[in-house]
Design an enzyme around this catalytic site. Structure first.
Site, PDB file in Angstrom:
ATOM      1  N   ASP A   1      23.832   1.352  20.931  1.00  0.00           N
ATOM      2  CA  ASP A   1      22.715   1.581  20.008  1.00  0.00           C
ATOM      3  C   ASP A   1      22.092   0.281  19.513  1.00  0.00           C
ATOM      4  OD1 ASP A   1      23.097   4.266  20.264  1.00  0.00           O
ATOM      5  OD2 ASP A   1      23.554   4.659  18.156  1.00  0.00           O
TER       6      ASP A   1
ATOM      7  N   ARG B   1      34.742  13.495  17.779  1.00  0.00           N
ATOM      8  CA  ARG B   1      34.489  12.042  17.819  1.00  0.00           C
ATOM      9  C   ARG B   1      35.703  11.237  17.374  1.00  0.00           C
ATOM     10  NH1 ARG B   1      28.741  10.633  17.960  1.00  0.00           N
ATOM     11  NH2 ARG B   1      29.372   8.547  17.447  1.00  0.00           N
TER      12      ARG B   1
ATOM     13  N   GLU C   1      35.248  -5.672  13.370  1.00  0.00           N
ATOM     14  CA  GLU C   1      34.673  -4.427  12.853  1.00  0.00           C
ATOM     15  C   GLU C   1      34.437  -4.567  11.350  1.00  0.00           C
ATOM     16  OE1 GLU C   1      33.444  -1.376  13.770  1.00  0.00           O
ATOM     17  OE2 GLU C   1      33.336  -0.965  11.614  1.00  0.00           O
TER      18      GLU C   1
ATOM     19  N   TYR D   1      29.184  23.960  20.236  1.00  0.00           N
ATOM     20  CA  TYR D   1      30.171  23.943  21.325  1.00  0.00           C
ATOM     21  C   TYR D   1      31.556  23.744  20.726  1.00  0.00           C
ATOM     22  CZ  TYR D   1      29.185  18.870  20.826  1.00  0.00           C
ATOM     23  OH  TYR D   1      28.972  17.605  20.346  1.00  0.00           O
TER      24      TYR D   1
HETATM   25  C1  LIG Z   1      23.452  13.994  15.679  1.00  0.00           C
HETATM   26  C2  LIG Z   1      23.918  13.093  16.798  1.00  0.00           C
HETATM   27  C3  LIG Z   1      24.599  13.636  17.883  1.00  0.00           C
HETATM   28  C4  LIG Z   1      24.987  12.835  18.954  1.00  0.00           C
HETATM   29  N1  LIG Z   1      25.640  13.391  20.015  1.00  0.00           N
HETATM   30  C5  LIG Z   1      25.962  12.630  21.083  1.00  0.00           C
HETATM   31  C6  LIG Z   1      26.623  13.204  22.218  1.00  0.00           C
HETATM   32  O1  LIG Z   1      26.951  14.391  22.225  1.00  0.00           O
HETATM   33  N2  LIG Z   1      26.901  12.386  23.289  1.00  0.00           N
HETATM   34  C7  LIG Z   1      26.563  11.056  23.305  1.00  0.00           C
HETATM   35  O2  LIG Z   1      26.829  10.365  24.307  1.00  0.00           O
HETATM   36  N3  LIG Z   1      25.954  10.488  22.230  1.00  0.00           N
HETATM   37  C8  LIG Z   1      25.662  11.225  21.136  1.00  0.00           C
HETATM   38  N4  LIG Z   1      25.060  10.648  20.042  1.00  0.00           N
HETATM   39  C9  LIG Z   1      24.771   9.195  20.063  1.00  0.00           C
HETATM   40  C10 LIG Z   1      26.006   8.369  19.732  1.00  0.00           C
HETATM   41  O3  LIG Z   1      26.578   8.807  18.521  1.00  0.00           O
HETATM   42  C11 LIG Z   1      25.648   6.887  19.618  1.00  0.00           C
HETATM   43  O4  LIG Z   1      24.756   6.526  20.628  1.00  0.00           O
HETATM   44  C12 LIG Z   1      26.927   6.053  19.739  1.00  0.00           C
HETATM   45  O5  LIG Z   1      27.777   6.289  18.659  1.00  0.00           O
HETATM   46  C13 LIG Z   1      26.568   4.571  19.813  1.00  0.00           C
HETATM   47  O6  LIG Z   1      27.750   3.831  19.877  1.00  0.00           O
HETATM   48  P1  LIG Z   1      27.750   2.291  19.497  1.00  0.00           P
HETATM   49  O7  LIG Z   1      29.174   1.841  19.681  1.00  0.00           O
HETATM   50  O8  LIG Z   1      26.673   1.587  20.210  1.00  0.00           O
HETATM   51  O9  LIG Z   1      27.349   2.232  17.943  1.00  0.00           O
HETATM   52  P2  LIG Z   1      28.083   2.848  16.679  1.00  0.00           P
HETATM   53  O10 LIG Z   1      28.794   4.096  17.009  1.00  0.00           O
HETATM   54  O11 LIG Z   1      27.049   2.902  15.599  1.00  0.00           O
HETATM   55  O12 LIG Z   1      29.179   1.757  16.296  1.00  0.00           O
HETATM   56  C14 LIG Z   1      28.824   0.524  15.731  1.00  0.00           C
HETATM   57  C15 LIG Z   1      30.062  -0.064  15.032  1.00  0.00           C
HETATM   58  O13 LIG Z   1      29.735  -1.362  14.581  1.00  0.00           O
HETATM   59  C16 LIG Z   1      30.197  -1.542  13.242  1.00  0.00           C
HETATM   60  N5  LIG Z   1      29.330  -2.585  12.659  1.00  0.00           N
HETATM   61  C17 LIG Z   1      28.072  -2.448  12.187  1.00  0.00           C
HETATM   62  N6  LIG Z   1      27.581  -3.645  11.804  1.00  0.00           N
HETATM   63  C18 LIG Z   1      28.567  -4.557  12.044  1.00  0.00           C
HETATM   64  C19 LIG Z   1      28.675  -5.968  11.881  1.00  0.00           C
HETATM   65  N7  LIG Z   1      27.634  -6.684  11.392  1.00  0.00           N
HETATM   66  N8  LIG Z   1      29.819  -6.578  12.233  1.00  0.00           N
HETATM   67  C20 LIG Z   1      30.875  -5.862  12.735  1.00  0.00           C
HETATM   68  N9  LIG Z   1      30.839  -4.530  12.901  1.00  0.00           N
HETATM   69  C21 LIG Z   1      29.689  -3.880  12.577  1.00  0.00           C
HETATM   70  C22 LIG Z   1      30.066  -0.163  12.627  1.00  0.00           C
HETATM   71  O14 LIG Z   1      30.901  -0.030  11.497  1.00  0.00           O
HETATM   72  C23 LIG Z   1      30.499   0.723  13.799  1.00  0.00           C
HETATM   73  O15 LIG Z   1      31.901   0.885  13.840  1.00  0.00           O
HETATM   74  C24 LIG Z   1      24.697  11.428  18.930  1.00  0.00           C
HETATM   75  C25 LIG Z   1      24.045  10.885  17.831  1.00  0.00           C
HETATM   76  C26 LIG Z   1      23.665  11.703  16.767  1.00  0.00           C
HETATM   77  C27 LIG Z   1      22.968  11.070  15.594  1.00  0.00           C
END
Ligand SMILES: Cc1cc2nc3c(=O)[nH]c(=O)nc-3n(C[C@H](O)[C@H](O)[C@H](O)COP(=O)(O)OP(=O)(O)OC[C@H]3O[C@@H](n4cnc5c(N)ncnc54)[C@H](O)[C@@H]3O)c2cc1C
Length: 395
Positions: A288, A104, A30, A210
């Site tokens: 994402d 979250r 991370e 909510y």
């Molecule tokens: C306004 C808003 C509301 C939302 N509401 C919802 C909801 O109600 N329900 C839902 O399901 N989704 C919701 N989402 C979407 C959700 O937040 C994301 O889709 C989700 O957080 C994606 O998770 P992830 O683990 O793929 O990426 P992230 O949560 O972005 O995590 C990525 C991690 O990787 C780390 N990182 C980055 N680059 C590197 C690197 N090079 N090396 C090592 N670590 C790194 C970061 O620090 C982070 O900890 C919402 C999004 C927004 C913007």
């Protein structure tokens, strides 16, 4: 088999738990030092809850989750109820698990604790920068040194470094900004906020609120269309009064809620076009990093959670020991679903934000008549999304 996961967000942590469950040795790297999620709420639909329960997290999630009774769509100016869909017991009866609203940070903490309990190593302050695939494995260069693994998973979010191996694209500003705030329920007049997910729809903007923290706090997400994002960062603190001003013509209940929102941040909403390939011989993406989407169906994290489960099971059951074939199969399985959900999320936002009065009237009539006269059909509309059972499909 050692699997390095770049990113300990919701997607990376879930994938680590699922991989451990399948008998692999995951290791999380991370970038940030503090494993803390930004203050805001999250909706977890049954398709995601099913995976998390299967990973043994039923008890802690039920302890911190708030079960909304319904989703209600209201008119921004008059508060008129346009449409509704039951959740609560309905969701549990129909899909077998509840629909949950959480903070979250609380969800992140539950995942982190489970990762620690299962002895999965987490290297903080370790950003994955580049990697080289060899016949024997992947050599990964991190900001704090090098590491070798059998496979690498990029769960590093919308600004993913690992994705650069598959596409040259950059995140695109979508012309929308999301304000997020958490308001103590005790700071609000009684009954101002219903025990539902409430969506207020107005031209060019919408607002969702909510309960989280078992009903002690109210999470607010307010989305406005905006031509420009002038900040350097994609997340920044909102000026005092900025959020109430953006919704000044809206119903009194909304204004009262927003005036109580003291600590408010805003996020520029970015997306990326789908890419044809996100897996190679030993590297793949999830969440994402693979398929960012707009948040209007509350599915981004849910898709990351489903991804982690499917990836672990496909790797576990691979027939010829070849990692590449399994990663390719995983990508094909997830690409179709993630694309469909991303398109539906965008369409949902367009529907919330309709500008023309005639189009808004037609929308309200269609939604209202659907849920009142044909409730079964209106509810079945979400079965493909919330009824998706990754755990049963990929045992
Ligand atoms: C306004 C808003 C509301 C939302 N509401 C919802 C909801 O109600 N329900 C839902 O399901 N989704 C919701 N989402 C979407 C959700 O937040 C994301 O889709 C989700 O957080 C994606 O998770 P992830 O683990 O793929 O990426 P992230 O949560 O972005 O995590 C990525 C991690 O990787 C780390 N990182 C980055 N680059 C590197 C690197 N090079 N090396 C090592 N670590 C790194 C970061 O620090 C982070 O900890 C919402 C999004 C927004 C913007």
């Amino acid at each position: 088999m050692k699997v390095v996961i770049a990113g300990a967000g919701i997607g990376g942590l879930t994938a680590a738990l699922a991989l451990k469950n399948s008998g692999f040795e995951p290791e999380l790297h991370e970038r940030s030092d503090l494993l803390a999620e930004a203050g805001a709420g999250i909706q977890l639909s049954p398709n995601a809850v099913k995976v998390l329960f299967a990973l043994g997290l039923r008890e802690p999630l039920e302890a911190i989750g708030f079960e909304p009774k319904a989703v209600r769509l209201r008119s921004a100016s008059s508060a008129r109820l346009i449409a509704y869909r039951p959740l609560g017991a309905f969701s549990t009866d129909r899909y077998g698990v509840p629909y949950l609203h959480l903070r979250r940070e609380a969800l992140h903490a539950v995942l982190r604790e489970a990762v620690a309990e299962r002895g999965i190593p987490v290297k903080t302050g370790s950003a994955v920068e580049t990697f080289t695939e060899t016949d024997a494995g992947v050599d990964i260069q991190c900001s704090d040194g090098n590491v070798t693994a059998d496979a690498l998973i990029g769960a590093d979010g919308i600004h993913s470094r690992v994705r650069r191996a598959f596409a040259e694209d950059e995140p695109r500003f979508t012309g929308m900004v999301a304000y997020r705030a958490v308001v103590p329920a005790s700071a609000l007049p009684p009954k101002l906020v219903e025990p539902t997910a409430t969506v207020w729809m107005g031209p060019g903007r919408h607002l969702v609120h909510y309960y989280v923290d078992g009903g002690e706090q109210v999470n607010v997400v307010a989305v406005v269309e905006s031509d420009a994002w002038s900040e350097e960062s994609w997340k920044t603190a909102a000026e005092p009064g900025e959020l109430p001003a953006a919704f000044s013509g809206w119903h009194r209940k909304v204004r009262t809620l927003l005036e109580a929102a003291e600590d408010c941040h805003k996020w520029a909403l970015f997306d990326r076009a789908p890419i044809p390939r996100w897996s190679s011989e030993r590297v793949t993406l999830l969440g994402d990093a693979a398929h960012p989407m707009l948040p209007f169906l509350a599915q981004g994290a849910a898709m990351a959670i489903e991804d982690g489960w499917v990836l672990s099971r496909v790797l576990e059951h691979r027939e010829d020991e070849a990692i590449a074939t399994a990663l390719d199969q995983y990508q094909q399985l997830r690409q179709l679903r993630a694309r469909k959900v991303a398109e539906a999320s965008k369409a949902q936002g367009d529907m919330f934000h309709l500008h023309a009065p005639g189009a808004r009237l037609a929308r309200d009539l269609k939604l209202g008549i659907g849920c009142r006269l044909l409730p079964e059909i209106a509810m079945a509309e979400y079965d493909w999304l919330h009824g998706y059972d990754a755990v049963r499909r990929f045992k």
